[in-house]
Design a protein around this motif. Structure first.
Motif, mmCIF file in Angstrom:
data_model
loop_
_atom_site.group_PDB
_atom_site.id
_atom_site.type_symbol
_atom_site.label_atom_id
_atom_site.label_comp_id
_atom_site.label_asym_id
_atom_site.label_seq_id
_atom_site.Cartn_x
_atom_site.Cartn_y
_atom_site.Cartn_z
ATOM 1 N N PHE A 7 0.843 -1.189 0.000
ATOM 2 C CA PHE A 7 0.000 0.000 0.000
ATOM 3 C C PHE A 7 0.879 1.240 0.000
ATOM 4 N N ARG A 40 -5.300 -3.145 4.956
ATOM 5 C CA ARG A 40 -5.327 -1.684 4.970
ATOM 6 C C ARG A 40 -5.200 -1.120 6.389
ATOM 7 N N PHE A 53 -7.421 5.602 2.752
ATOM 8 C CA PHE A 53 -7.998 4.882 1.611
ATOM 9 C C PHE A 53 -9.372 5.466 1.265
ATOM 10 N N SER A 107 -3.538 3.934 -1.737
ATOM 11 C CA SER A 107 -4.004 2.901 -2.668
ATOM 12 C C SER A 107 -3.086 1.689 -2.575
ATOM 13 N N GLN A 108 -3.492 0.630 -3.251
ATOM 14 C CA GLN A 108 -2.688 -0.585 -3.281
ATOM 15 C C GLN A 108 -1.797 -0.533 -4.516
#
Length: 148
Positions: free
Chosen positions: A8, A24, A38, A44-45
């Motif tokens: 992430f 997360r 997020f 974000s990933q």
């Protein structure tokens, strides 16, 4: 079995912060964030790149890369820890703690005084009731004699 790692990232505009972790919430914890980055779209990933590889090489550690400062430099960072309360805040906490202790002691003393007064009133009530019963009994006896 260890959970699968995901990578992430988020950026403050000057640096990109990347971490390899299983979820997360754990990424937010590693970044020391109290808000959901997020949900706001700031985080974000990742699925590849230099930051991705660096994060996977050190799972759980935050990898920092300069975007506007130290451009391209990738390094591990330690999460920022709170240094504790300031001197003024510590003084306020100590003052409030002392006031709370004084309040508790005063309350205990007041309750003990009330208990003593209540015991004294109860003893006086018993004396008044005993006097009443004794006097009533005598008057009742005198009334019977007078009627007879």
């Amino acid at each position: 079995m260890a959970p699968k790692l995901k990578v992430f990232t988020w950026s403050d505009g000057f640096h990109a912060f990347t971490v390899a972790t299983s979820s997360r919430p754990k990424a937010l914890e590693a970044w020391g964030s109290k808000q959901d980055l997020f949900a706001t779209g700031l985080a974000s990933q990742l699925s590849g790149g230099a930051d991705y590889d660096a994060a996977l090489a050190s799972p759980g550690e935050v990898i920092e890369r300069g975007l506007a400062v130290d451009i391209g430099k990738i390094e591990k960072t330690k999460p920022k820890k709170s240094a504790g309360p300031t001197k003024a805040r510590r003084a306020k906490i100590d003052k409030l703690q002392a006031a709370l202790t004084d309040l508790d002691e005063t309350h205990q003393s007041d309750v003990a005084d009330l208990d003593a007064r209540q015991e004294a009133l109860e003893a006086e009530r018993q004396r008044v009731e005993a006097d009443y019963e004794r006097t009533r009994k005598g008057l009742t006896s005198d009334l019977k004699k007078a009627r007879a």
